[in-house]
Design a protein around this motif. Structure first.
Motif, short mmCIF file in Angstrom:
data_model
loop_
_atom_site.label_atom_id
_atom_site.label_comp_id
_atom_site.label_asym_id
_atom_site.label_seq_id
_atom_site.Cartn_x
_atom_site.Cartn_y
_atom_site.Cartn_z
N LYS A 146 0.82 -1.21 0.00
CA LYS A 146 0.00 0.00 0.00
C LYS A 146 0.86 1.26 0.00
N GLY A 147 2.16 1.09 0.09
CA GLY A 147 3.11 2.19 0.04
C GLY A 147 4.46 1.63 -0.37
N SER A 148 5.37 2.49 -0.73
CA SER A 148 6.72 2.05 -1.07
C SER A 148 7.48 1.72 0.19
N VAL A 149 8.28 0.65 0.12
CA VAL A 149 9.13 0.25 1.24
C VAL A 149 10.52 0.80 0.93
N ILE A 150 11.02 1.68 1.81
CA ILE A 150 12.25 2.42 1.55
C ILE A 150 13.22 2.23 2.71
N SER A 151 14.47 1.99 2.37
CA SER A 151 15.51 1.90 3.41
C SER A 151 15.77 3.31 3.94
#
Length: 192
Positions: A78-83
């Motif tokens: 449902k959203g971007s997974v960002i480091s």
């Protein structure tokens, strides 16, 4: 929950390292694995048309993500997974995870984790329902009486407001003796 994390550490499919700012999964990607953050931290965020970042979740070292999606009938991010910082993540697929949980009698722990995350998401929705920054901040303080923050910027992201607007609101609330702010701790002085 701790037992699940330990089981994953010994039975994962693969391990990846990501640099700060690197996108791990894009919004809309199929969730095929759950991830265990073993170093660093990740954000799950979306972006408005104008480019404003809206953070839905933050997973620090030792936290799991993807577990609420992998068993869903619509398992897409449902959203971007960002480091958020340099991060290392262990990944495990659904079938291996189920096998581990069944063989180690820990399904109840996973269900507890999923339920806790759903409640956290509902709390975030309730927080964002408040129009005014003051109301969002005071809502958090009514629940906890004090907030220990890393920075105004991090708190602004959690409240989904600009840093500048939050700083102004904090100054106004300190001036009216509603809150105190010192050494990265915001305390409620008197309830309205």
């Amino acid at each position: 929950m701790k037992k699940i994390k330990e089981l994953i550490k010994g039975n994962y499919d693969f391990k990846e390292t990501y640099e700060k700012g690197q996108i791990i999964f894009n919004e809309g990607d199929l969730c095929k694995y759950i991830g265990l953050v073993i170093d660093g931290d990740i954000l799950i965020a979306s972006y408005t048309y104008s480019g404003k970042e809206i953070i839905f979740n933050k997973c620090d070292k030792g936290k799991i993500f993807g577990h609420t999606l992998i068993f869903s009938s619509f398992p897409y991010y449902k959203g971007s997974v960002i480091s958020n910082n340099n991060s290392t993540i262990l990944f495990i697929n659904k079938e291996k995870l189920l096998s581990i949980l069944i063989n180690n009698n820990t399904i109840e722990s996973l269900l507890e984790m999923i339920s806790d995350d759903v409640l956290k998401a509902k709390e975030q929705s309730r927080l964002l329902a408040f129009d005014k920054i003051k109301d969002r901040l005071l809502y958090l303080l009514y629940k906890k009486n004090e907030l220990h923050i890393k920075s105004i910027t991090d708190l602004a992201k959690e409240l989904n407001v600009s840093r500048e607007a939050l700083s102004k609101t904090i100054k106004e609330l300190v001036s009216s003796k509603t809150i105190s702010y010192s050494n990265k701790v915001i305390k409620l002085i008197n309830k309205e």
